[in-house]
Design a protein around this motif. Structure first.
Motif, PDB file in Angstrom:
ATOM      1  N   HIS A   1       0.803  -1.220   0.000  1.00  0.00           N
ATOM      2  CA  HIS A   1       0.000   0.000   0.000  1.00  0.00           C
ATOM      3  C   HIS A   1       0.840   1.276   0.000  1.00  0.00           C
ATOM      4  O   HIS A   1       0.455   2.266  -0.625  1.00  0.00           O
ATOM      5  N   LEU A   2       1.969   1.242   0.724  1.00  0.00           N
ATOM      6  CA  LEU A   2       2.691   2.486   0.981  1.00  0.00           C
ATOM      7  C   LEU A   2       4.094   2.544   0.395  1.00  0.00           C
ATOM      8  O   LEU A   2       4.605   3.631   0.129  1.00  0.00           O
ATOM      9  N   ILE A   3       4.751   1.418   0.237  1.00  0.00           N
ATOM     10  CA  ILE A   3       6.152   1.415  -0.228  1.00  0.00           C
ATOM     11  C   ILE A   3       6.235   1.207  -1.738  1.00  0.00           C
ATOM     12  O   ILE A   3       6.858   1.994  -2.451  1.00  0.00           O
TER      13      ILE A   3
ATOM     14  N   LEU B   1       2.733  10.551  -8.634  1.00  0.00           N
ATOM     15  CA  LEU B   1       2.269   9.211  -8.297  1.00  0.00           C
ATOM     16  C   LEU B   1       0.971   8.895  -9.032  1.00  0.00           C
ATOM     17  O   LEU B   1       0.329   9.790  -9.591  1.00  0.00           O
ATOM     18  N   PRO B   2       0.544   7.636  -9.023  1.00  0.00           N
ATOM     19  CA  PRO B   2      -0.648   7.259  -9.808  1.00  0.00           C
ATOM     20  C   PRO B   2      -1.912   7.959  -9.318  1.00  0.00           C
ATOM     21  O   PRO B   2      -2.170   8.001  -8.109  1.00  0.00           O
ATOM     22  N   GLN B   3      -2.676   8.469 -10.241  1.00  0.00           N
ATOM     23  CA  GLN B   3      -3.958   9.058  -9.899  1.00  0.00           C
ATOM     24  C   GLN B   3      -4.915   7.957  -9.455  1.00  0.00           C
ATOM     25  O   GLN B   3      -4.947   6.870 -10.012  1.00  0.00           O
ATOM     26  N   GLY B   4      -5.697   8.250  -8.409  1.00  0.00           N
ATOM     27  CA  GLY B   4      -6.663   7.274  -7.938  1.00  0.00           C
ATOM     28  C   GLY B   4      -6.067   6.165  -7.096  1.00  0.00           C
ATOM     29  O   GLY B   4      -6.713   5.123  -6.922  1.00  0.00           O
ATOM     30  N   TRP B   5      -4.857   6.360  -6.583  1.00  0.00           N
ATOM     31  CA  TRP B   5      -4.263   5.321  -5.725  1.00  0.00           C
ATOM     32  C   TRP B   5      -5.157   5.125  -4.494  1.00  0.00           C
ATOM     33  O   TRP B   5      -5.466   6.086  -3.783  1.00  0.00           O
ATOM     34  N   PRO B   6      -5.613   3.900  -4.207  1.00  0.00           N
ATOM     35  CA  PRO B   6      -6.610   3.705  -3.137  1.00  0.00           C
ATOM     36  C   PRO B   6      -6.150   4.167  -1.757  1.00  0.00           C
ATOM     37  O   PRO B   6      -6.979   4.491  -0.904  1.00  0.00           O
ATOM     38  N   TRP B   7      -4.849   4.163  -1.536  1.00  0.00           N
ATOM     39  CA  TRP B   7      -4.343   4.512  -0.204  1.00  0.00           C
ATOM     40  C   TRP B   7      -3.581   5.842  -0.242  1.00  0.00           C
ATOM     41  O   TRP B   7      -2.610   6.041   0.463  1.00  0.00           O
TER      42      TRP B   7
END
Length: 459
Positions: free
Chosen positions: A414-416, A433-439
């Motif tokens: 999720h974070l790394i 960073l990716p758009q829409g990243w769930p976390w």
């Protein structure tokens, strides 16, 4: 979900990174003083040991990102990682560095790990509630190895050839476990060998990390002995250790009156509304007990024996020579001097199984391999794995309440392991960073805390 047929791939972007979460995580490590501690406490002098303050964080960063062998450290050398970090080293360089360690250097690394944990507690709420009550869990695990080139391998208690890793964790009812001690031993080592000194060191680390309240040492029957209990007492801690079913313990259990047994919540337990009581196949009772009476009288320890009994599914399995009571029930005794009530103390002891989750986390991560033929190098690897585990846990605690108790694999996913493209704007390096990243919210909370202005120390 269907894949597109009009697809091609080329590895040609020098500004991409696959693990952008390493940026705030290693910034947190820097704030907690990892590099400074290495400079201060690690005194390597052999060829290949230079720049330890860069190589130790590099090894830790690789483990946080998922490396479980020396060759896997190459994942730090892709795309824009050289722009994101300085001091990245090749796997061969890091392998040579590990092989310069001796036993004394590993003990220096232990001191670094202990002080680094204290540094983490000042920057992340990793041990919430430790000023009230905390549990120090001690247990060992066998790391299976293959081949004949590794030093120290042997057949352990589970008949598997490998190395014995003794591990101590510190947790609270509000916080997930942190590793406060590690020791790599020969594969055929008895579990309790050196346990008293190890427990004493782990208790000192726990106190320094903020466990200022009630501190309870929990262990299984392999550590049922005078030395471990005495080590807990000397450090001002309490103990809760599974008792071996020896003659004295069996006699004490047999003396418990039938009226003393209390049903407990257990699988298949049912609440009887009419009688207002639990109907359960598990019951608990306690009795005063003096242990280790074969030693000199001054070394006898008197406390409580809390016993859980569970009905046998197959009464024919009762050991020979035991009475009808033991034919009907299986008994599990806990020798403890905690001030907790009987039911609370028994339930708290069963929670000792939490250390198995830490073993599983390590075995699915850095401890998937003992990567070197050198015993000292593998010992250093284990300590670095503990540092990486604690750092990952601290990053999760800064991100969200969910990640504070998530497994290492979940925190990593999720974070790394978040991809990012590096760009420079107004003389600053920016990660896209990716758009829409769930976390996203959790990642941004970690980044803001670790890379923003220093925050007040955690209490």
């Amino acid at each position: 979900m269907r894949s597109s047929h009009n697809l091609s791939a080329v590895f040609d972007d020098p500004n991409l990174v696959s693990c952008a979460g390493l940026a705030p995580t290693m910034a947190l490590a820097q704030r907690a003083g990892l590099a400074a501690l290495v400079t201060e406490h690690l005194s390597l002098s052999k060829p290949g040991s230079a720049n330890a303050h860069l190589k130790v964080p590099a090894l830790v960063a690789g483990m946080v990102a998922g490396a479980d062998s020396i060759d896997d450290m190459d994942l730090l050398r892709h795309g824009g990682m050289g722009r994101l970090f300085t001091g990245i080293r090749a796997p061969s360089t890091l392998g040579t560095f590990l092989r310069t360690f001796s036993f004394g250097h590993v003990r220096q690394l232990d001191a670094i790990a202990s002080r680094f944990l204290s540094g983490l507690t000042r920057h992340a709420p990793v041990l919430a509630g430790a000023d009230q009550i905390a549990y120090l869990d001690v247990d060992d695990t066998i790391k299976a190895t293959h081949g004949y080139a590794k030093q120290g391998v042997g057949y352990g208690y589970n008949k598997v050839k490998g190395l014995n890793a003794l591990i101590a964790t510190l947790s609270t009812p509000l916080a997930a476990p942190m590793i406060v001690g590690t020791r790599l031993r020969r594969g055929n080592t008895n579990s309790a060998r050196g346990a008293a000194k190890f427990v004493a060191d782990a208790l000192a680390t726990s106190r320094a990390a903020g466990a200022t309240g009630l501190l309870v040492v929990r262990a299984d029957s392999a550590y049922y002995g005078h030395d471990v209990a005495a080590a807990a007492h000397r450090a001002g801690a309490r103990f809760s250790v599974t008792a071996r079913n020896n003659t004295a313990v069996t006699a004490a259990i047999s003396s418990i009156p039938e009226s003393a047994w209390t049903p407990i919540h257990y699988p298949n337990a049912i609440w009887d509304e009419e009688e207002q009581r639990l109907v359960s196949d598990a019951e608990v009772a306690e009795i005063p007990f003096t242990a280790f009476t074969s030693r000199r009288k001054s070394e006898h320890i008197t406390a409580r024996l809390i016993v859980r009994r569970v009905k046998r599914l197959n009464p024919k399995t009762v050991p020979a020579g035991q009475g009808e009571l033991f034919a009907t029930y299986r008994h599990h005794g806990v020798f403890t001097d905690t001030p907790l009530g009987m039911l609370e103390a028994e339930a708290a002891h069963r929670a000792h199984a939490i250390i198995e989750q830490v073993h599983a986390d390590l075995r699915s991560g850095p401890l998937a391999h003992a990567p070197s033929g050198s015993f000292a190098a593998n010992s250093a690897w284990l300590v670095l794995a503990a540092i990486a585990f604690n750092l990952t846990r601290a990053a999760g605690a800064l991100a969200s309440l969910f990640h504070a108790k998530a497994t290492t694999a979940t925190i990593r996913n999720h974070l790394i392991a978040v991809p990012a493209r590096l760009a420079r704007s107004a003389r600053r390096l920016r990660m896209h960073l990716p758009q829409g990243w769930p976390w996203q919210d959790a990642w941004e909370a970690l980044f803001t805390t670790a890379c923003g202005p220093p925050s007040p120390a955690m209490t």
